[in-house]
Design a protein around this motif. Sequence first.
Motif, PDB file in Angstrom:
ATOM      1  N   LEU A 265      -7.323  43.835 -74.543  1.00  0.00           N
ATOM      2  CA  LEU A 265      -7.539  43.137 -75.814  1.00  0.00           C
ATOM      3  C   LEU A 265      -6.378  42.228 -76.180  1.00  0.00           C
ATOM      4  O   LEU A 265      -6.589  41.124 -76.698  1.00  0.00           O
ATOM      5  CB  LEU A 265      -7.764  44.172 -76.929  1.00  0.00           C
ATOM      6  N   HIS A 266      -5.163  42.645 -75.888  1.00  0.00           N
ATOM      7  CA  HIS A 266      -4.002  41.840 -76.289  1.00  0.00           C
ATOM      8  C   HIS A 266      -3.889  40.545 -75.484  1.00  0.00           C
ATOM      9  O   HIS A 266      -3.089  39.676 -75.834  1.00  0.00           O
ATOM     10  CB  HIS A 266      -2.714  42.657 -76.177  1.00  0.00           C
ATOM     11  N   GLN A 267      -4.710  40.403 -74.441  1.00  0.00           N
ATOM     12  CA  GLN A 267      -4.682  39.174 -73.640  1.00  0.00           C
ATOM     13  C   GLN A 267      -5.880  38.268 -73.923  1.00  0.00           C
ATOM     14  O   GLN A 267      -6.048  37.246 -73.265  1.00  0.00           O
ATOM     15  CB  GLN A 267      -4.673  39.536 -72.151  1.00  0.00           C
ATOM     16  N   THR A 268      -6.700  38.612 -74.894  1.00  0.00           N
ATOM     17  CA  THR A 268      -7.927  37.858 -75.159  1.00  0.00           C
ATOM     18  C   THR A 268      -7.784  36.959 -76.377  1.00  0.00           C
ATOM     19  O   THR A 268      -6.877  37.123 -77.198  1.00  0.00           O
ATOM     20  CB  THR A 268      -9.114  38.800 -75.391  1.00  0.00           C
ATOM     21  N   GLN A 269      -8.724  36.026 -76.488  1.00  0.00           N
ATOM     22  CA  GLN A 269      -8.848  35.223 -77.701  1.00  0.00           C
ATOM     23  C   GLN A 269      -9.574  36.065 -78.733  1.00  0.00           C
ATOM     24  O   GLN A 269     -10.700  36.500 -78.513  1.00  0.00           O
ATOM     25  CB  GLN A 269      -9.649  33.948 -77.397  1.00  0.00           C
ATOM     26  N   ARG A 270      -8.955  36.296 -79.882  1.00  0.00           N
ATOM     27  CA  ARG A 270      -9.548  37.166 -80.897  1.00  0.00           C
ATOM     28  C   ARG A 270     -10.658  36.436 -81.648  1.00  0.00           C
ATOM     29  O   ARG A 270     -10.620  35.214 -81.817  1.00  0.00           O
ATOM     30  CB  ARG A 270      -8.484  37.640 -81.896  1.00  0.00           C
ATOM     31  N   SER A 271     -11.632  37.217 -82.126  1.00  0.00           N
ATOM     32  CA  SER A 271     -12.725  36.641 -82.905  1.00  0.00           C
ATOM     33  C   SER A 271     -13.310  37.701 -83.825  1.00  0.00           C
ATOM     34  O   SER A 271     -13.128  38.907 -83.620  1.00  0.00           O
ATOM     35  CB  SER A 271     -13.834  36.111 -81.981  1.00  0.00           C
ATOM     36  N   ALA A 272     -14.033  37.241 -84.842  1.00  0.00           N
ATOM     37  CA  ALA A 272     -14.686  38.167 -85.776  1.00  0.00           C
ATOM     38  C   ALA A 272     -15.711  39.025 -85.058  1.00  0.00           C
ATOM     39  O   ALA A 272     -15.806  40.242 -85.293  1.00  0.00           O
ATOM     40  CB  ALA A 272     -15.335  37.378 -86.913  1.00  0.00           C
ATOM     41  N   ALA A 273     -16.493  38.414 -84.169  1.00  0.00           N
ATOM     42  CA  ALA A 273     -17.524  39.167 -83.445  1.00  0.00           C
ATOM     43  C   ALA A 273     -16.892  40.234 -82.564  1.00  0.00           C
ATOM     44  O   ALA A 273     -17.423  41.349 -82.448  1.00  0.00           O
ATOM     45  CB  ALA A 273     -18.371  38.217 -82.604  1.00  0.00           C
ATOM     46  N   GLN A 274     -15.767  39.913 -81.970  1.00  0.00           N
ATOM     47  CA  GLN A 274     -15.067  40.876 -81.119  1.00  0.00           C
ATOM     48  C   GLN A 274     -14.595  42.072 -81.940  1.00  0.00           C
ATOM     49  O   GLN A 274     -14.756  43.231 -81.535  1.00  0.00           O
ATOM     50  CB  GLN A 274     -13.883  40.185 -80.460  1.00  0.00           C
ATOM     51  N   ARG A 275     -13.995  41.809 -83.095  1.00  0.00           N
ATOM     52  CA  ARG A 275     -13.501  42.897 -83.938  1.00  0.00           C
ATOM     53  C   ARG A 275     -14.650  43.746 -84.468  1.00  0.00           C
ATOM     54  O   ARG A 275     -14.538  44.976 -84.564  1.00  0.00           O
ATOM     55  CB  ARG A 275     -12.672  42.328 -85.091  1.00  0.00           C
ATOM     56  N   ARG A 276     -15.751  43.111 -84.817  1.00  0.00           N
ATOM     57  CA  ARG A 276     -16.891  43.868 -85.327  1.00  0.00           C
ATOM     58  C   ARG A 276     -17.452  44.791 -84.239  1.00  0.00           C
ATOM     59  O   ARG A 276     -17.769  45.952 -84.499  1.00  0.00           O
ATOM     60  CB  ARG A 276     -17.976  42.926 -85.850  1.00  0.00           C
ATOM     61  N   HIS A 277     -17.548  44.283 -83.018  1.00  0.00           N
ATOM     62  CA  HIS A 277     -18.062  45.110 -81.928  1.00  0.00           C
ATOM     63  C   HIS A 277     -17.115  46.264 -81.620  1.00  0.00           C
ATOM     64  O   HIS A 277     -17.560  47.391 -81.333  1.00  0.00           O
ATOM     65  CB  HIS A 277     -18.289  44.266 -80.671  1.00  0.00           C
ATOM     66  N   LEU A 278     -15.824  45.999 -81.707  1.00  0.00           N
ATOM     67  CA  LEU A 278     -14.847  47.066 -81.499  1.00  0.00           C
ATOM     68  C   LEU A 278     -15.009  48.151 -82.565  1.00  0.00           C
ATOM     69  O   LEU A 278     -14.963  49.349 -82.251  1.00  0.00           O
ATOM     70  CB  LEU A 278     -13.434  46.498 -81.526  1.00  0.00           C
TER      71      LEU A 278
ATOM     72  N   HIS B 234      -3.529  47.586 -76.357  1.00  0.00           N
ATOM     73  CA  HIS B 234      -3.314  47.925 -74.956  1.00  0.00           C
ATOM     74  C   HIS B 234      -4.282  49.015 -74.491  1.00  0.00           C
ATOM     75  O   HIS B 234      -4.390  49.275 -73.293  1.00  0.00           O
ATOM     76  CB  HIS B 234      -1.876  48.388 -74.720  1.00  0.00           C
ATOM     77  N   ASN B 235      -4.981  49.645 -75.425  1.00  0.00           N
ATOM     78  CA  ASN B 235      -5.924  50.704 -75.086  1.00  0.00           C
ATOM     79  C   ASN B 235      -7.375  50.266 -75.245  1.00  0.00           C
ATOM     80  O   ASN B 235      -8.279  51.103 -75.293  1.00  0.00           O
ATOM     81  CB  ASN B 235      -5.669  51.941 -75.954  1.00  0.00           C
ATOM     82  N   VAL B 236      -7.595  48.958 -75.338  1.00  0.00           N
ATOM     83  CA  VAL B 236      -8.943  48.407 -75.482  1.00  0.00           C
ATOM     84  C   VAL B 236      -9.164  47.359 -74.402  1.00  0.00           C
ATOM     85  O   VAL B 236      -8.318  46.492 -74.186  1.00  0.00           O
ATOM     86  CB  VAL B 236      -9.146  47.768 -76.869  1.00  0.00           C
TER      87      VAL B 236
ATOM     88  N   GLY C 257     -14.130  48.893 -72.782  1.00  0.00           N
ATOM     89  CA  GLY C 257     -13.474  50.161 -72.541  1.00  0.00           C
ATOM     90  C   GLY C 257     -12.546  50.583 -73.662  1.00  0.00           C
ATOM     91  O   GLY C 257     -11.817  49.760 -74.216  1.00  0.00           O
ATOM     92  N   LEU C 258     -12.598  51.856 -74.003  1.00  0.00           N
ATOM     93  CA  LEU C 258     -11.601  52.512 -74.848  1.00  0.00           C
ATOM     94  C   LEU C 258     -10.896  53.504 -73.938  1.00  0.00           C
ATOM     95  O   LEU C 258     -11.528  54.401 -73.371  1.00  0.00           O
ATOM     96  CB  LEU C 258     -12.259  53.248 -76.026  1.00  0.00           C
ATOM     97  N   ILE C 259      -9.598  53.346 -73.783  1.00  0.00           N
ATOM     98  CA  ILE C 259      -8.876  54.156 -72.806  1.00  0.00           C
ATOM     99  C   ILE C 259      -7.703  54.876 -73.459  1.00  0.00           C
ATOM    100  O   ILE C 259      -7.415  54.676 -74.639  1.00  0.00           O
ATOM    101  CB  ILE C 259      -8.386  53.293 -71.622  1.00  0.00           C
ATOM    102  N   ASP C 260      -7.039  55.715 -72.676  1.00  0.00           N
ATOM    103  CA  ASP C 260      -5.847  56.471 -73.078  1.00  0.00           C
ATOM    104  C   ASP C 260      -6.132  57.402 -74.257  1.00  0.00           C
ATOM    105  O   ASP C 260      -5.903  57.062 -75.411  1.00  0.00           O
ATOM    106  CB  ASP C 260      -4.684  55.542 -73.406  1.00  0.00           C
ATOM    107  N   PHE C 261      -6.610  58.586 -73.936  1.00  0.00           N
ATOM    108  CA  PHE C 261      -6.933  59.590 -74.942  1.00  0.00           C
ATOM    109  C   PHE C 261      -5.780  60.583 -75.134  1.00  0.00           C
ATOM    110  O   PHE C 261      -5.985  61.694 -75.608  1.00  0.00           O
ATOM    111  CB  PHE C 261      -8.212  60.325 -74.536  1.00  0.00           C
ATOM    112  N   GLY C 262      -4.570  60.168 -74.792  1.00  0.00           N
ATOM    113  CA  GLY C 262      -3.427  61.065 -74.831  1.00  0.00           C
ATOM    114  C   GLY C 262      -2.905  61.413 -76.204  1.00  0.00           C
ATOM    115  O   GLY C 262      -2.103  62.337 -76.345  1.00  0.00           O
TER     116      GLY C 262
END
Length: 360
Positions: free
Chosen positions: A134-147, A226-228, A240-245
Amino acid sequence: MCETLSAEVSEGVIDQLFSTAAAPVECSEATALLWQHYGLRGVASPLNSERDANFHIRGYDGREYVLKLSHPAEDRAVTDFQSRALLHALAQDPTLPIPQLLPRRDGQPYALVEMVDGSQRVLRLLSYLSGQPLHQTQRSAAQRRHLGQTLGRLDNALRDYAHPAAHHPLLWDIQHAQRLQPLLAETPDGPQKAVLADWLAQFMQQVQPQLGGLRRQVIHNDLNPHNVLVDAQDQISTAGLIDFGDMVEAPLINELAVACSYQLSTTANPLDSAGELIAGYHAVCPLLPGEIDLLYSLIMTRLCMTVTITGWRAARYPENRSYILRNNGLSWDGLQRLAAFGPARATAYLQQLCQTKGAA
């Protein structure tokens, strides 16, 4: 150094602070364990991690995996808690974009293995989720809503999950933010320390007493960028949702507080971008009025925790400084802007967003 910490900090939390250093695991040892326990051959390359030894595996079968070896000091019950949470969530919602815990040759979900250095670690193999961080992507409202929707689905799937280790001590647990006190005591004096100490005192006096009346369940508790993973093609869908530590049982609203602390904007209303994530979450996992009323304070507390913990750790582990501090600067900036916005305007915005003002 342990003796300088407050007696209020539990033994388990002290372990998290002081047991980071562990003998490195070589790629050759990782691939040997892969063959021994899973009957798979592949090429291993190390992945960044604060505590565990993790490897990206490119299998000779054409598939990709993540091989995880827990830190030798980690409580085995906590590892079991995290592992069975993955199994439970996928049983409840099989299409969730979370790693699949793959069974060993004997069908067991993980193994306690003895390493070359004589230490013992828990070995797990997970499916590899492809996508763009996620930290390497272009952010958007649709992206945040889906997250937000995806996070809501995860919490719905974990709603009835219970485990004896769900209450394990965790430094990154907002509900126990008082554990930051000894870390702040060792922080050099200055304006930043004063701001952090003032907010922590406010949390303990005004916020913490209200947490007991909120809904509780097991939460992911670390939805930082970093976990998305995001679909590399559409740049919208959560892949993906990762790192459940950092999983822990806590007030449900803490899940959103953590996620929102990494979604603040630089506009006049720093919550407007986080609001898109909240709206997506609320559509899938509706929030209650009392939860919304505390969300601002919990976001502020998470920001305070991030600045305090990462600053403290970076000073003691300079060799891992860049990894530890990756969210520090943005968190301090967000803390200042959100504090300037103020609780009254923030809560009014959040109530309107979720249409709960005046609700019973």
